[in-house]
Design an enzyme around this catalytic site. Structure first.
Site, PDB file in Angstrom:
ATOM      1  N   GLU A   1       0.379 -27.391 -22.467  1.00 27.23           N
ATOM      2  CA  GLU A   1      -0.987 -27.052 -22.067  1.00 27.23           C
ATOM      3  C   GLU A   1      -1.158 -25.536 -22.014  1.00 27.23           C
ATOM      4  O   GLU A   1      -0.309 -24.817 -21.492  1.00 27.23           O
ATOM      5  CB  GLU A   1      -1.271 -27.669 -20.697  1.00 27.23           C
ATOM      6  CG  GLU A   1      -2.675 -27.459 -20.179  1.00 27.23           C
ATOM      7  CD  GLU A   1      -2.911 -28.137 -18.835  1.00 27.23           C
ATOM      8  OE1 GLU A   1      -4.072 -28.238 -18.426  1.00 27.23           O
ATOM      9  OE2 GLU A   1      -1.914 -28.568 -18.202  1.00 27.23           O
TER      10      GLU A   1
ATOM     11  N   LYS B   1     -10.375 -31.152 -21.983  1.00 27.52           N
ATOM     12  CA  LYS B   1      -9.735 -31.902 -20.901  1.00 27.52           C
ATOM     13  C   LYS B   1     -10.777 -32.664 -20.099  1.00 27.52           C
ATOM     14  O   LYS B   1     -11.868 -32.146 -19.813  1.00 27.52           O
ATOM     15  CB  LYS B   1      -8.956 -30.929 -20.001  1.00 27.52           C
ATOM     16  CG  LYS B   1      -7.999 -31.600 -19.024  1.00 27.52           C
ATOM     17  CD  LYS B   1      -7.130 -30.563 -18.322  1.00 27.52           C
ATOM     18  CE  LYS B   1      -6.111 -31.216 -17.394  1.00 27.52           C
ATOM     19  NZ  LYS B   1      -5.247 -30.217 -16.734  1.00 27.52           N
TER      20      LYS B   1
ATOM     21  N   CYS C   1      -2.118 -33.316 -19.394  1.00 25.94           N
ATOM     22  CA  CYS C   1      -1.515 -33.122 -18.079  1.00 25.94           C
ATOM     23  C   CYS C   1      -2.031 -34.101 -17.025  1.00 25.94           C
ATOM     24  O   CYS C   1      -1.624 -35.248 -16.982  1.00 25.94           O
ATOM     25  CB  CYS C   1      -1.711 -31.672 -17.633  1.00 25.94           C
ATOM     26  SG  CYS C   1      -0.599 -31.173 -16.286  1.00 25.94           S
TER      27      CYS C   1
ATOM     28  N   PRO D   1      21.213  -9.089   1.195  1.00 24.19           N
ATOM     29  CA  PRO D   1      21.957  -8.986   2.458  1.00 24.19           C
ATOM     30  C   PRO D   1      22.591 -10.338   2.777  1.00 24.19           C
ATOM     31  O   PRO D   1      21.871 -11.301   3.053  1.00 24.19           O
ATOM     32  CB  PRO D   1      20.880  -8.613   3.482  1.00 24.19           C
ATOM     33  CG  PRO D   1      19.710  -8.144   2.673  1.00 24.19           C
ATOM     34  CD  PRO D   1      19.767  -8.898   1.393  1.00 24.19           C
ATOM     35  N   LEU D   2      23.905 -10.431   2.701  1.00 24.91           N
ATOM     36  CA  LEU D   2      24.614 -11.697   2.858  1.00 24.91           C
ATOM     37  C   LEU D   2      25.265 -11.739   4.233  1.00 24.91           C
ATOM     38  O   LEU D   2      26.283 -11.083   4.477  1.00 24.91           O
ATOM     39  CB  LEU D   2      25.671 -11.836   1.751  1.00 24.91           C
ATOM     40  CG  LEU D   2      26.484 -13.130   1.719  1.00 24.91           C
ATOM     41  CD1 LEU D   2      25.581 -14.347   1.596  1.00 24.91           C
ATOM     42  CD2 LEU D   2      27.491 -13.089   0.576  1.00 24.91           C
ATOM     43  N   SER D   3      24.675 -12.528   5.152  1.00 21.36           N
ATOM     44  CA  SER D   3      25.165 -12.568   6.527  1.00 21.36           C
ATOM     45  C   SER D   3      26.270 -13.589   6.716  1.00 21.36           C
ATOM     46  O   SER D   3      26.964 -13.576   7.736  1.00 21.36           O
ATOM     47  CB  SER D   3      24.005 -12.904   7.476  1.00 21.36           C
ATOM     48  OG  SER D   3      23.571 -14.237   7.272  1.00 21.36           O
TER      49      SER D   3
ATOM     50  N   GLY E   1      25.371 -16.732   6.878  1.00 19.43           N
ATOM     51  CA  GLY E   1      24.612 -17.861   7.397  1.00 19.43           C
ATOM     52  C   GLY E   1      24.102 -18.749   6.271  1.00 19.43           C
ATOM     53  O   GLY E   1      24.302 -18.478   5.082  1.00 19.43           O
ATOM     54  N   ALA E   2      23.396 -19.809   6.638  1.00 23.92           N
ATOM     55  CA  ALA E   2      22.983 -20.825   5.663  1.00 23.92           C
ATOM     56  C   ALA E   2      21.984 -20.280   4.649  1.00 23.92           C
ATOM     57  O   ALA E   2      22.111 -20.525   3.446  1.00 23.92           O
ATOM     58  CB  ALA E   2      22.389 -22.024   6.397  1.00 23.92           C
TER      59      ALA E   2
END
Length: 568
Positions: free
Chosen positions: A119, A188, A249, A429-431, A433-434
């Site tokens: 589309e 359409k 669609c 920034p990787l702490s 945590g999840a």
């Protein structure tokens, strides 16, 4: 204009003459099924031809009112169909046109005579308010003129998605090209206006159901095609040996879907050019609707979709596919970093007639249904009678697990955004945590997808990876970890309150992904901000450490400082 529209006979091509009768015969000498010297493919071909000779075929296409259906040649109707996933980008007319051309050429190389695209594939689905600019529509017509000038549309029906202004109203349309002419424009009928969709802001629906009229072409297009007008409206295309009609669609999801009425009118191939974004388990719903449509009404259902990030926050998850009489015979990828993927299948249209012929209720309803207008094109779409091709066999549909969808969808979006933004990588920034760990893992999935595509020989993905990763000429793109080390930086921002558990988790995860990992102490920054706050407000932040320890029962204090605090 409610009567049938006829396209100039110059569209026709020379094909071997055929009859409506089915001859009988026996196997050639020395080709017994008991002989083990026959290959599996040869046995299938002989069995298929023998079944064709013994089968009685009846035509279900009928003529009612002014919507008469021209007679269709019912002898040996094998056709190769092509659909595709395209990684289009909003307002990237040059790039979008290049990908459309590539998909058409691949379809032709595979012997297809009908190619379906997504589309709004020429401007890109996510143009938003740019759809309201006249330039957007004009640039789409410029792309159409490029397609019509060369030999790309020779002997193949090209179904293109683009906006069209008709009688001053802007419609979301399918434009059908064949042999350097425009044969039909179909607007359409139903808009998507829920969730992330706002289609009625940019387009209007075609409300004159089962009605076709003339659309006047702009001078630049008319000079190329020699046509002043083309059929426009809610109708179907009928060739010498094929009847097809499009949905777009959202129409697949509506209660009174157009394919139901098209099937009652004898249409054999339904096509759906879509711009459908990824939602968890949404693919299951799409495929169930397509399977149900062809199982209940018979016919061939083709589905095309965009795939990738087209400039906004959505990811379009592809999965172009083809279903026939309730079974899928071809399926493309749902998540991929490739820009163009073409899916083809060869179908026996007489099987559609046979399937419908045993459904008494369908024939009863079809005999009294109001049929759609037809646009007749004097051109043969099916393969020659002496073709060695066989119909595509049913396949087992591939579904991703929910966990895979969660990982692969965002990973593909991140790669598209990265390569098209001109950036050279991501910083996280990787702490430990999840949330941050899940984000890092998704980037790891991204690098795996990219290196897998490079190993498979995708030159475009390789070129993008070289540019983003700043590889030197001749330098080999290695493992996912090696690529991640070039484009992904992680930072553990620890303080005096941080524990060793989160720090170790962040370090180990970064190592597994291959990220360039930094361990930074930010106490000096926190102290400066606390002093600034105290200087301005006269108050200093204090934390209830004892209460937190009771609530958390030994959990890492640094992860939860924001749960409970007061200002002293």
């Amino acid at each position: 204009m409610q009567s049938n529209c006829s396209i100039n006979k110059s569209l026709s091509r020379q094909i071997p003459s055929s009859t409506n009768s089915l001859s009988t015969g026996s196997l050639p000498p020395g080709r017994s099924f008991q002989k083990r010297t026959l290959s599996c493919q040869q046995s299938r071909r002989i069995l298929y031809k023998q079944n064709r000779r013994s089968r009685v075929v009846s035509c279900s296409l009928q003529q009612t009112n002014n919507h008469s259906m021209p007679a269709i040649n019912m002898s040996h109707r094998l056709i190769t169909l092509a659909t595709c996933n395209l990684d289009q980008w909003a307002m990237d007319f040059e790039g979008n046109l290049r990908r459309v051309k590539e998909s058409i050429q691949i379809a032709k190389d595979r012997g297809a005579t009908y190619r379906l695209g997504p589309e709004l594939e020429l401007p890109g689905y996510g143009c938003e308010d740019h759809f309201q600019e006249l330039d957007t529509v004009e640039h789409c017509w410029e792309c159409i003129s490029e397609l019509l000038r060369g030999d790309l549309t020779d002997n193949i029906v090209c179904d293109i998605g683009m906006p069209v202004i008709h009688r001053g109203v802007r419609y979301n349309c399918r434009v059908f090209l064949l042999n350097r002419k425009i044969v039909f424009v179909r607007p359409k009928l139903s808009m998507a206006d829920d969730g992330n969709y706002r289609e009625s802001r940019y387009f209007k629906t075609w409300k004159r159901l089962r009605y076709v009229e003339d659309h006047m072409l702009m001078t630049a297009i008319a000079d190329i095609t020699g046509q002043r007008s083309v059929p426009f409206g809610d109708g179907a295309l009928v060739f010498r040996d094929l009847a097809l009609a499009p949905e777009t669609c959202e129409e697949l999801f509506t209660p009174a879907a157009p394919h139901i009425f098209l099937a009652l009118s004898g249409i054999e191939v339904f096509s759906n050019g879509s711009g459908s974004h990824h939602q968890l388990r949404k693919l299951d719903q799409r495929l169930d609707l397509m399977r149900g449509a062809t199982r209940k009404c018979g016919g061939v259902y083709m589905y095309a979709n965009q795939q990738g990030c087209d400039g906004n926050r959505l990811y379009y998850d592809g999965c172009a596919c083809i279903a026939s009489n309730g079974e899928f015979i071809a399926q493309g990828s749902q998540f991929s970093v490739n820009e163009v993927e073409v899916v083809t299948a060869t179908v026996d249209l007489d099987e559609v007639v046979r399937y419908r012929g045993v459904m008494s209720s369908l024939q009863e309803q079809a005999s009294k249904a109001e049929h759609v207008p037809t646009v007749y094109v004097d051109w043969a779409a099916c393969l020659p009678k002496d073709t060695e091709r066989l119909p595509s066999q049913p396949i087992e549909v591939r579904y991703h697990d929910p966990e895979e969808e969660i990982a692969l969808g965002p990973a593909c979006w991140l790669w598209d955004y990265l390569r098209r933004s001109g950036a050279s990588g991501y910083m996280l920034p990787l702490s430990g945590g999840a949330d941050s760990s899940a984000t890092a893992a998704i980037v790891g999935c991204m690098t795996q997808l990219v290196t897998k595509a490079v190993d498979a020989g995708d030159k475009l993905v390789e070129a993008d990876a070289r540019r983003v990763g700043q590889y030197k000429e001749g330098e080999k793109i290695g493992t996912p970890q090696e690529l991640a080390n070039r484009i992904f930086t992680t930072v553990y921002m620890g303080t005096v309150n941080s524990g060793s558990a989160t720090k170790d988790r962040a370090r180990k995860l970064a190592k597994q992904i291959g990220a360039d990992h930094l361990d930074v102490k930010i106490d000096i920054v926190i102290d400066a901000m606390a002093k600034l706050f105290e200087m301005i407000t006269g108050k200093a932040p204090r934390f209830r450490v004892r209460l937190l320890h009771q609530l958390l029962s030994g959990w890492d204090f640094a992860l939860c400082l924001n749960f409970n605090h007061i200002w002293g």
